[in-house]
Design an enzyme around this catalytic site. Sequence first.
Site, PDB file in Angstrom:
ATOM      1  N   GLY A 181     -36.018  36.092  -6.204  1.00  0.00           N
ATOM      2  CA  GLY A 181     -35.079  37.100  -5.520  1.00  0.00           C
ATOM      3  C   GLY A 181     -35.541  36.651  -3.932  1.00  0.00           C
ATOM      4  O   GLY A 181     -35.654  35.819  -3.697  1.00  0.00           O
ATOM      5  N   ASP A 229     -46.520  25.024  -8.420  1.00  0.00           N
ATOM      6  CA  ASP A 229     -45.099  24.507  -7.393  1.00  0.00           C
ATOM      7  C   ASP A 229     -45.344  24.292  -6.457  1.00  0.00           C
ATOM      8  O   ASP A 229     -44.955  25.087  -4.893  1.00  0.00           O
ATOM      9  CB  ASP A 229     -44.141  25.868  -7.867  1.00  0.00           C
ATOM     10  N   GLY A 276     -35.283  33.236  -2.648  1.00  0.00           N
ATOM     11  CA  GLY A 276     -36.114  32.585  -3.770  1.00  0.00           C
ATOM     12  C   GLY A 276     -34.875  32.453  -5.182  1.00  0.00           C
ATOM     13  O   GLY A 276     -34.424  33.196  -4.833  1.00  0.00           O
ATOM     14  N   LYS A 332     -40.817  41.241  -0.638  1.00  0.00           N
ATOM     15  CA  LYS A 332     -39.946  40.870  -1.992  1.00  0.00           C
ATOM     16  C   LYS A 332     -39.651  40.944  -3.228  1.00  0.00           C
ATOM     17  O   LYS A 332     -40.540  42.542  -3.592  1.00  0.00           O
ATOM     18  CB  LYS A 332     -41.112  39.436  -2.204  1.00  0.00           C
ATOM     19  N   GLY A 392     -35.118  35.225   2.921  1.00  0.00           N
ATOM     20  CA  GLY A 392     -35.102  34.260   2.663  1.00  0.00           C
ATOM     21  C   GLY A 392     -34.439  34.729   1.595  1.00  0.00           C
ATOM     22  O   GLY A 392     -35.381  35.928   0.656  1.00  0.00           O
TER      23      GLY A 392
HETATM   24  N1  LIG Z   1     -44.329  36.739   3.992  1.00  0.00           N
HETATM   25  C1  LIG Z   1     -43.235  36.309   4.736  1.00  0.00           C
HETATM   26  N2  LIG Z   1     -43.415  35.911   5.500  1.00  0.00           N
HETATM   27  C2  LIG Z   1     -42.290  35.850   6.067  1.00  0.00           C
HETATM   28  N3  LIG Z   1     -41.692  35.174   4.850  1.00  0.00           N
HETATM   29  C3  LIG Z   1     -41.460  34.659   3.908  1.00  0.00           C
HETATM   30  C4  LIG Z   1     -42.842  35.995   3.254  1.00  0.00           C
HETATM   31  N4  LIG Z   1     -42.474  35.195   2.033  1.00  0.00           N
HETATM   32  C5  LIG Z   1     -41.822  34.355   1.942  1.00  0.00           C
HETATM   33  N5  LIG Z   1     -41.077  34.354   2.745  1.00  0.00           N
HETATM   34  C6  LIG Z   1     -39.556  33.730   3.054  1.00  0.00           C
HETATM   35  O1  LIG Z   1     -38.506  34.170   1.888  1.00  0.00           O
HETATM   36  C7  LIG Z   1     -38.316  33.092   1.513  1.00  0.00           C
HETATM   37  C8  LIG Z   1     -38.112  32.522  -0.329  1.00  0.00           C
HETATM   38  O2  LIG Z   1     -39.551  33.486  -0.788  1.00  0.00           O
HETATM   39  P1  LIG Z   1     -40.095  32.895  -1.741  1.00  0.00           P
HETATM   40  O3  LIG Z   1     -40.727  31.447  -1.804  1.00  0.00           O
HETATM   41  O4  LIG Z   1     -41.422  33.488  -1.565  1.00  0.00           O
HETATM   42  O5  LIG Z   1     -39.009  33.211  -2.897  1.00  0.00           O
HETATM   43  P2  LIG Z   1     -39.355  32.774  -4.142  1.00  0.00           P
HETATM   44  O6  LIG Z   1     -38.207  34.020  -4.962  1.00  0.00           O
HETATM   45  O7  LIG Z   1     -40.674  32.700  -4.839  1.00  0.00           O
HETATM   46  O8  LIG Z   1     -38.934  31.624  -3.951  1.00  0.00           O
HETATM   47  P3  LIG Z   1     -38.963  29.586  -4.938  1.00  0.00           P
HETATM   48  O9  LIG Z   1     -37.195  29.565  -5.081  1.00  0.00           O
HETATM   49  O10 LIG Z   1     -39.253  29.146  -3.224  1.00  0.00           O
HETATM   50  O11 LIG Z   1     -39.855  29.589  -5.668  1.00  0.00           O
HETATM   51  C9  LIG Z   1     -38.101  31.498   2.099  1.00  0.00           C
HETATM   52  O12 LIG Z   1     -37.618  31.285   3.142  1.00  0.00           O
HETATM   53  C10 LIG Z   1     -39.658  32.596   2.690  1.00  0.00           C
HETATM   54  O13 LIG Z   1     -40.293  31.628   4.153  1.00  0.00           O
END
Ligand SMILES: Nc1ncnc2c1ncn2[C@@H]1O[C@H](COP(=O)(O)OP(=O)(O)OP(=O)(O)O)[C@@H](O)[C@H]1O
Length: 308
Positions: A37, A148, A34, A53, A32
Site C-alpha cells: 500500500g 524481509d 510499498g 500507511k 512512498g
Molecule cells: N514511519 C514512516 N515514516 C516515513 N516514511 C515511511 C514510514 N513508513 C514507511 N515509510 C516509507 O513508505 C514507503 C513504503 O513503506 P513500507 O516499506 O513500510 O511499505 P510496504 O508496502 O510494506 O513495502 P515493501 O514493498 O517494501 O514491503 C517506503 O519508502 C518507506 O520509506
Amino acid sequence: MADLGRISETQENFSLQEGETVSKYRIEGLLGCGSYGKVYKVSDAANTFYALKTELRNTKVKGLKMEVVVLRDVRNLESDRFCELITCGRTKKFNYLVMSLVGKTIDDLRVNNTKSNRKLTLGCGISVGMQCLEAVHSLHNALYINRDIKPANFCLSLQDHRRILMIDFGMCRKFVDSDGNLRQPRWSVGFRGTLRYAALSTHYGKENCRKDDIESWLYVLIESLVGRLPWSDSDGLTFVSFQKQTARTSGLRELFSGVPKELIHALFYIDSLQFYDEPDYSILRGLLREALTQNNLEEHPYDWELNK
Ligand SMILES: Nc1ncnc2c1ncn2[C@@H]1O[C@H](COP(=O)(O)OP(=O)(O)OP(=O)(O)O)[C@@H](O)[C@H]1O
C-alpha cells in the site's frame, strides 16, 4: 470495450489527495509506495506530522494487520529501534495505521553518499550494521522473525541522526506458538521476501527462522560497505541461489573483497546455526567491534553528518 465502471480499485491506482482527511489526520503528501500500500505524510490539529500507511480492504495479500500486532508487541520491549504506533483503524475502502515519522532509509543514504560512491565508509557502515543487528535482535526478543530484512526497511530517526530504526513488519511471523514453544517448520513455503537479500533457506522453499534474518542482515551489511553484492545484477531464484552458494566457497574472495575479514567469520558462524537455534548476537556484535578496532576505524561522525 472495457467497462470502466467495473474496474476495481487496486493498490496502484488508489491514492489519497493532499487535503483529504482520514479520521483526524490531514493528508500532506505521499511518502512512498510499498507492495502492500501507500504511505502518506499526515498532520493532526496540533500540526504534528506522522506517517499513515494504507492497505485496501479488498486486497488479497495483507500485511497491515501483522504490522499493527508487531508494533504493539514491540512497545513492551521499551526498545528505541522502532517507530511508535499512534493508532489504527479502517474506512469503507481501506485499513490504515498511523505511526511516528522516520527519515531516510539506509538505501537512500548509501546511494546518495557523495563521499563514498554508493556505499558507506567502513566505520560508519559497520556502526550502522551493529544498529541494524540490534533492531533484528529486538524483534526476535518480541518473538517475531522479519522475513524481509533489506536496506529499505532501516531508517534514520528524525530525532537522532545517529539512530537507526526498523520499519515494515508486514511479512513478520511469530516463531513461537500460544504455549511459547518454538513452532515447527512447515514442509514447504513459497518464496517471500526480496531476492537480493533472501537467505539460502528461502531459496530452498524452507521455513524461515531467526538465523535467516541474520543471514539477510549480513548481505545488507556487505552491500552497504562494498556498494553491491556479487548477485546484484542477477535475476532468477535458482541463479541467485547458485551465486550465494558459490560465495561461500570459490566466490568467498569476491563477496568479501574490501570488507574486514571478521565478516567472513560472521558468515561461517551464521551458516553453523540450525533452524531452532537462537543466534548469539553478542558473537556478531563482538566481530563487528573487532573489525572496528583492527582497522582503526571510528564510528562517528556518520557519512551524512559530513555530507550536510
Ligand atoms: N514511519 C514512516 N515514516 C516515513 N516514511 C515511511 C514510514 N513508513 C514507511 N515509510 C516509507 O513508505 C514507503 C513504503 O513503506 P513500507 O516499506 O513500510 O511499505 P510496504 O508496502 O510494506 O513495502 P515493501 O514493498 O517494501 O514491503 C517506503 O519508502 C518507506 O520509506
